[in-house]
Design an enzyme around this catalytic site. Structure first.
Site, mmCIF file in Angstrom:
data_model
loop_
_atom_site.group_PDB
_atom_site.id
_atom_site.type_symbol
_atom_site.label_atom_id
_atom_site.label_comp_id
_atom_site.label_asym_id
_atom_site.label_seq_id
_atom_site.Cartn_x
_atom_site.Cartn_y
_atom_site.Cartn_z
ATOM 1 N N GLN A 182 -3.085 61.154 24.981
ATOM 2 C CA GLN A 182 -3.576 61.460 26.132
ATOM 3 C C GLN A 182 -3.320 60.274 27.091
ATOM 4 O O GLN A 182 -3.560 60.857 28.637
ATOM 5 C CB GLN A 182 -5.420 61.699 26.143
ATOM 6 N N SER A 202 2.912 62.107 22.430
ATOM 7 C CA SER A 202 3.702 63.412 22.268
ATOM 8 C C SER A 202 4.388 63.942 23.544
ATOM 9 O O SER A 202 3.555 63.868 24.688
ATOM 10 C CB SER A 202 2.442 64.294 21.565
ATOM 11 N N HIS A 204 4.601 67.136 24.855
ATOM 12 C CA HIS A 204 3.646 68.443 25.274
ATOM 13 C C HIS A 204 2.469 68.019 26.076
ATOM 14 O O HIS A 204 1.993 68.748 26.648
ATOM 15 C CB HIS A 204 3.516 69.679 24.391
ATOM 16 N N CYS A 330 -8.704 71.924 19.700
ATOM 17 C CA CYS A 330 -8.614 72.161 18.278
ATOM 18 C C CYS A 330 -10.056 72.416 17.767
ATOM 19 O O CYS A 330 -9.924 73.134 16.656
ATOM 20 C CB CYS A 330 -8.262 70.751 17.987
HETATM 21 C C1 LIG Z 1 -2.981 66.771 21.447
HETATM 22 C C2 LIG Z 1 -3.426 65.634 20.771
HETATM 23 C C3 LIG Z 1 -2.975 65.310 19.394
HETATM 24 C C4 LIG Z 1 -1.792 66.276 18.527
HETATM 25 O O1 LIG Z 1 -0.700 66.381 19.246
HETATM 26 P P1 LIG Z 1 0.354 67.285 18.770
HETATM 27 O O2 LIG Z 1 1.832 66.773 19.582
HETATM 28 O O3 LIG Z 1 -0.022 68.670 19.262
HETATM 29 O O4 LIG Z 1 0.454 67.226 17.293
HETATM 30 C C5 LIG Z 1 -3.400 64.205 18.467
HETATM 31 N N1 LIG Z 1 -4.064 63.387 19.321
HETATM 32 C C6 LIG Z 1 -4.563 63.470 20.331
HETATM 33 C C7 LIG Z 1 -5.612 62.538 21.261
HETATM 34 C C8 LIG Z 1 -4.254 64.801 21.089
HETATM 35 O O5 LIG Z 1 -4.729 64.856 22.480
#
Ligand SMILES: *Cc1c(COP(=O)(O)O)cnc(C)c1O
Length: 399
Positions: A182, A202, A204, A330
């Site tokens: 994040q 990540s 996205h 989630c």
């Molecule tokens: C969204 C998120 C994940 C998971 O990421 P993906 O790329 O969707 O597997 C893991 N940790 C945090 C803090 C997230 O916000």
């Protein structure tokens, strides 16, 4: 024509920036090469594209290109870091320390480690969502191999004192891993400066495509290694086999470059919008309470409990036109109260009344105004039908 939908759930995922999408497209058809094909121009072009993207991503976090392993996303990066360290450093010990407020990708991986014979300490946080550094230091034992603390929380936006934790880990010679999914691209994030040895993030969550992420692994002072969880082919220095997703990696690179360029203006703009949304709602709606530290927080996130108004019911009053989240995306499929808010000492009732506002690059001031009105009216409507709210107003309910 129906009014356009408003997307205010950017912590769940961000839209892919059209500028990232544009540079990805040629790698689906015109340049379909496998980056591991050494014998022809298609392979060379793909390899060159991956090399450039790796430089763009490395630059965003102040890393060297060899310190990045591309994965399918932060979930895989979290798994690779924790399981990979556990397997390789088991001779030294099998104790891991983490927080109760971590993302499920970390918590569920830690549960797996326990099943494999490891021991995990889940630390409490204070009512602001922050780690207690003294408690963290006290939890470190001779057999501790890893501390895993997220950079910023997905539900509240609370930012942990990462550099201070890094210094503690350094003092005890313990590896430090951080889920920075994040934080990366939203605030300055530099694992080397903060003493972070492994870092998951990540694409996205920073306006890149879904299904691509990275794990930063320090390769000097200290040189850290992880055992792979996927074998076959030896891609990514043997730490993550599998044909590289070239278009997604190219999009990730562009998204990282844009984040680095636009971060100062973007965070200023979003902070302004977030503060407007937050202060208006806290001022206009009775019994509205901010969740998480006000100061140590991402600029685009606000998590507010509207007491005696169930979040799911409030969302139902406008979810045909406004996308918001109750708790984290989630866990919103389950009826469990948010594990993050309960770890902060909030009651189940309190946690069930929380809404998460996460603003993003493509939100406008007008959208924020519409959301303020919709939420204020939605809360009022739900409370109007609530016997509990009535009791509270009559003073027949404590706390
Ligand atoms: C969204 C998120 C994940 C998971 O990421 P993906 O790329 O969707 O597997 C893991 N940790 C945090 C803090 C997230 O916000």
């Amino acid at each position: 024509m129906p009014a356009p939908l408003i997307y205010l759930d950017n912590n769940a995922t961000t839209p892919c920036d059209p500028r990232a999408l544009e540079v990805m497209l040629p790698y689906f058809f015109e340049m379909p090469g496998n980056a591991a094909s050494r014998n022809h121009p298609f392979g060379w072009m793909a390899e060159e594209a991956v090399k450039q993207a790796r430089e763009q991503v490395a630059l965003l976090i102040g890393a060297e290109t060899r310190e990045l392993v591309f994965t399918s996303g932060a979930t895989e990066s979290d798994n690779l870091a924790i399981k990979g360290v556990f397997e390789l450093y088991r001779r030294k010990g099998s104790h891991i320390i983490t927080l109760k407020t971590e993302h499920k990708a970390v918590l569920d991986t830690c549960r797996h480690i326990e099943k494999m014979g490891g021991e995990v300490t889940y630390l409490d946080v204070d009512e602001n969502g922050l780690v207690n550094l003294g408690a963290l230091e006290a939890a470190i034992r001779p057999d501790t191999i890893l501390v895993s603390v997220m950079w910023a929380n997905n539900e509240t936006g609370v930012i942990q004192p990462i550099a201070e934790i890094g210094a503690i880990c350094d003092k005890f010679g313990v590896l430090f891993m951080s889920d920075a999914t994040q934080a990366t691209g939203k605030i300055p994030v530099n694992p080397r400066e903060a003493g972070v040895h492994l870092m998951a993030f990540s694409a996205h969550k920073l306006y890149g495509p879904k299904g691509i992420g990275a794990l930063y692994i320090s390769r000097r002072a200290p040189r850290v290694k992880v055992a792979p969880i996927i074998d076959g082919g030896g891609h990514e220095q043997g730490m993550r086999s599998g044909t590289l997703n070239v278009p997604a990696i190219v999009g990730f690179g562009k998204a990282a470059e844009l984040a680095a360029q636009e971060m100062p203006q973007e965070s200023r703009r979003l902070r302004g919008l977030r503060d407007k949304l937050e202060s208006t709602l806290l001022g206009r709606v009775e019994e509205a309470h901010l969740n998480g530290s006000r100061e140590n927080r991402l600029p685009h996130v606000s998590n507010i409990a509207f007491r005696y108004a169930e979040a799911e019911s409030v969302l139902m009053t406008f979810n045909q036109r406004i996308a918001l989240s109750s708790g984290s995306a989630c866990t919103s499929a389950s009826i469990e109260p948010s594990h993050v808010l309960t770890a902060m000492g909030r009651s189940a009732d309190w946690a069930h009344s929380a809404l998460r506002f996460s603003l993003g690059r493509f939100n406008t001031e007008e959208e924020v105004e519409q959301v303020i009105t919709a939420v204020a009216e939605g809360v009022e409507k739900v409370r109007g039908m609530s016997p509990v709210w009535e009791l509270f107003k009559e003073g027949n309910l404590d706390g």
